[in-house]
Design a protein around this motif. Structure first.
Motif, PDB file in Angstrom:
ATOM      1  N   ASP A  98       0.814  -1.216   0.000  1.00 19.28           N
ATOM      2  CA  ASP A  98       0.000   0.000   0.000  1.00 19.28           C
ATOM      3  C   ASP A  98       0.851   1.270   0.000  1.00 19.28           C
ATOM      4  O   ASP A  98       0.472   2.273  -0.599  1.00 19.28           O
ATOM      5  N   SER A  99       1.976   1.259   0.678  1.00 24.44           N
ATOM      6  CA  SER A  99       2.778   2.478   0.835  1.00 24.44           C
ATOM      7  C   SER A  99       3.785   2.707  -0.300  1.00 24.44           C
ATOM      8  O   SER A  99       4.491   3.710  -0.305  1.00 24.44           O
ATOM      9  N   PHE A 100       3.825   1.811  -1.274  1.00 24.43           N
ATOM     10  CA  PHE A 100       4.833   1.908  -2.339  1.00 24.43           C
ATOM     11  C   PHE A 100       4.726   3.206  -3.141  1.00 24.43           C
ATOM     12  O   PHE A 100       5.726   3.912  -3.329  1.00 24.43           O
ATOM     13  N   GLU A 101       3.531   3.528  -3.610  1.00 21.33           N
ATOM     14  CA  GLU A 101       3.371   4.731  -4.436  1.00 21.33           C
ATOM     15  C   GLU A 101       3.756   5.991  -3.667  1.00 21.33           C
ATOM     16  O   GLU A 101       4.358   6.906  -4.231  1.00 21.33           O
ATOM     17  N   ILE A 104       7.482   6.416  -3.635  1.00 17.67           N
ATOM     18  CA  ILE A 104       7.938   6.925  -4.938  1.00 17.67           C
ATOM     19  C   ILE A 104       7.690   8.427  -5.033  1.00 17.67           C
ATOM     20  O   ILE A 104       8.597   9.208  -5.341  1.00 17.67           O
ATOM     21  N   ARG A 105       6.448   8.843  -4.775  1.00 21.69           N
ATOM     22  CA  ARG A 105       6.105  10.272  -4.881  1.00 21.69           C
ATOM     23  C   ARG A 105       6.968  11.132  -3.970  1.00 21.69           C
ATOM     24  O   ARG A 105       7.518  12.151  -4.390  1.00 21.69           O
ATOM     25  N   ARG A 106       7.052  10.761  -2.710  1.00 23.88           N
ATOM     26  CA  ARG A 106       7.788  11.543  -1.723  1.00 23.88           C
ATOM     27  C   ARG A 106       9.256  11.698  -2.121  1.00 23.88           C
ATOM     28  O   ARG A 106       9.812  12.792  -2.087  1.00 23.88           O
ATOM     29  N   ASN A 107       9.868  10.619  -2.542  1.00 25.31           N
ATOM     30  CA  ASN A 107      11.300  10.668  -2.858  1.00 25.31           C
ATOM     31  C   ASN A 107      11.568  11.292  -4.219  1.00 25.31           C
ATOM     32  O   ASN A 107      12.598  11.924  -4.409  1.00 25.31           O
ATOM     33  N   LEU A 126      14.259   3.210  -1.774  1.00 23.09           N
ATOM     34  CA  LEU A 126      13.452   1.991  -1.910  1.00 23.09           C
ATOM     35  C   LEU A 126      14.099   0.817  -1.173  1.00 23.09           C
ATOM     36  O   LEU A 126      13.411  -0.002  -0.564  1.00 23.09           O
ATOM     37  N   GLN A 127      15.429   0.737  -1.225  1.00 20.00           N
ATOM     38  CA  GLN A 127      16.109  -0.336  -0.501  1.00 20.00           C
ATOM     39  C   GLN A 127      15.905  -0.182   1.007  1.00 20.00           C
ATOM     40  O   GLN A 127      15.672  -1.170   1.702  1.00 20.00           O
ATOM     41  N   GLY A 131      13.893  -2.789   3.236  1.00 19.60           N
ATOM     42  CA  GLY A 131      14.533  -3.386   4.410  1.00 19.60           C
ATOM     43  C   GLY A 131      13.662  -3.271   5.642  1.00 19.60           C
ATOM     44  O   GLY A 131      13.550  -4.206   6.440  1.00 19.60           O
ATOM     45  N   SER A 132      13.022  -2.115   5.789  1.00 19.31           N
ATOM     46  CA  SER A 132      12.118  -1.912   6.919  1.00 19.31           C
ATOM     47  C   SER A 132      10.944  -2.877   6.846  1.00 19.31           C
ATOM     48  O   SER A 132      10.543  -3.475   7.850  1.00 19.31           O
TER      49      SER A 132
END
Length: 168
Positions: A98-101, A104-107, A126-127, A131-132
């Motif tokens: 769920d938090s993937f997009e 991406i946007r934030r970074n 992303l790494q 990892g988290s």
């Protein structure tokens, strides 16, 4: 069974010591029909044991089969950890999170650099994010395995066997 033992002797094969629970096969979710046995064994010649003296044979705690897997690690306790930065590898499973997009946007939006620099920085983020997520999954897995180990120490009841099946 005596023929099998004779074959092991003829080949010079000895049982390997193991860690983990004593059984490798289980059938039956209810106490009245539950059976546990050690059907899967690790065997080796003395030459092999001398060649791999730090081996570790482990009876793992869960499987999708009624046979529990056994893991033979030839390095055992001699494993050395290498501190190398992993090369970036995109994992398709990330897209299901769920938090993937948002990651991406934030970074991507926070970086005011060239596209290659943005991609490099995004890969690092992303790494870290992955990892988290993996640490969280491992913590959850460790809790479940700890609960399984506690349940295996108890005398089996229908409730305990049901909980074991649910956790597995």
């Amino acid at each position: 069974m005596s023929d099998f033992r004779r074959a092991l002797d003829d080949c010079g094969l000895n049982n390997l010591r193991f860690i983990g629970k004593w059984f490798t096969w289980e059938r039956g979710r209810f106490l009245s029909i539950n059976i546990r046995e050690r059907l899967d064994w690790g065997v080796a010649t003395l030459n092999w044991v001398n060649f791999c003296p730090s081996y570790q044979l482990e009876h793992l705690t869960h499987s999708f089969s009624d046979h529990y897997p056994i893991l033979l690690d030839t390095f055992g306790k001699l494993k050395m950890s290498c501190i190398n930065e992993k090369p970036f590898r995109f994992e398709a499973k990330w897209c299901l999170e769920d938090s993937f997009e948002e990651v991406i946007r934030r970074n991507w939006n926070d970086i005011s650099r060239s596209v290659p620099e943005k991609l490099g920085r995004l890969g690092q983020q992303l790494q870290r994010w992955s990892g988290s997520k993996e640490r969280d999954k491992k913590k959850n897995q460790a809790l479940l395995e700890e609960r399984l180990n506690c349940l295996y120490e108890l005398d089996p009841t229908d409730e305990i066997l049901g909980e074991i099946a649910d956790i597995q």
